[in-house]
Design a protein around this motif. Structure first.
Motif, PDB file in Angstrom:
ATOM      1  N   GLU A 115       0.879  -1.162   0.000  1.00  0.00           N
ATOM      2  CA  GLU A 115       0.000   0.000   0.000  1.00  0.00           C
ATOM      3  C   GLU A 115       0.917   1.212   0.000  1.00  0.00           C
ATOM      4  OE1 GLU A 115      -2.704  -0.174   3.308  1.00  0.00           O
ATOM      5  OE2 GLU A 115      -3.749  -1.907   2.494  1.00  0.00           O
ATOM      6  N   TYR A 168       0.869   5.203   0.085  1.00  0.00           N
ATOM      7  CA  TYR A 168       0.083   6.405   0.365  1.00  0.00           C
ATOM      8  C   TYR A 168       0.907   7.633  -0.013  1.00  0.00           C
ATOM      9  CZ  TYR A 168      -2.595   3.126   3.202  1.00  0.00           C
ATOM     10  OH  TYR A 168      -3.330   2.052   3.632  1.00  0.00           O
ATOM     11  N   LEU A 208      -3.758   6.748  -2.974  1.00  0.00           N
ATOM     12  CA  LEU A 208      -3.376   5.400  -2.559  1.00  0.00           C
ATOM     13  C   LEU A 208      -3.102   4.530  -3.779  1.00  0.00           C
ATOM     14  CD1 LEU A 208      -3.099   3.084  -0.479  1.00  0.00           C
ATOM     15  CD2 LEU A 208      -5.589   2.819  -0.603  1.00  0.00           C
ATOM     16  N   VAL A 250       4.461   5.685   3.086  1.00  0.00           N
ATOM     17  CA  VAL A 250       3.754   6.940   3.257  1.00  0.00           C
ATOM     18  C   VAL A 250       4.719   8.024   2.788  1.00  0.00           C
ATOM     19  CG1 VAL A 250       2.589   8.496   4.858  1.00  0.00           C
ATOM     20  CG2 VAL A 250       2.506   6.022   5.263  1.00  0.00           C
TER      21      VAL A 250
END
Length: 145
Positions: A54, A56, A62, A141
């Motif tokens: 994932e 971000y 996303l 992130v």
């Protein structure tokens, strides 16, 4: 009393050694990952990511493994794709018990635009998992763009 102090001191030393070892491992992985990225080596870069990635991104939203692969493939196709350097002294590594590590830091990306270097410094967090296949990034992130 001395034996309690000695045992306590040994435990602190062992903990500091383990944290330094983890820091060194993640720093080495970071260097390898971005050496491959700076060279535009897509398959090698993707080897560092978990299949259930994932990603971000504060302005990009996303993304998953395949979307990240597609974005990198498109970026690497440019003759002036961005290169990344880790901002010296910005990286920190924190253990995640029975899982892996959290890596935080700042990195600088530069690319050539209209004959000039265009650079920006951004924050990142990588969640690394230690798997039987090796270390893999499960979560990214990227923010401050």
């Amino acid at each position: 009393m001395r034996s309690i102090l000695l045992i306590g001191s040994l435990m602190v030393c062992a903990s500091l050694h383990a944290k330094q070892s983890l820091y060194d491992t993640i720093a080495q992985l970071d260097t390898q990952l971005f050496s491959a990225a700076n060279a535009g080596q897509l398959d090698r870069v993707m080897d560092y990511f978990s299949n259930d990635l994932e990603f971000y991104h504060d302005t990009g939203g996303l993304g998953d493994y395949q979307q990240t692969r597609n974005s990198l493939q498109q970026m690497f196709a440019s003759p002036h794709h961005p290169t990344r350097t880790l901002v010296e002294g910005s990286m920190a590594v924190y253990p995640i018990q029975d899982f892996g590590a959290i890596q935080t830091g700042k990195h600088r990306f530069c690319h050539e635009e209209n004959g000039k270097q265009d650079c920006g410094t951004f924050d990142f967090v990588h969640i690394w998992q230690h798997t039987p296949e090796g270390w893999k990034i499960r979560r990214v992130v990227s923010y401050g763009h």
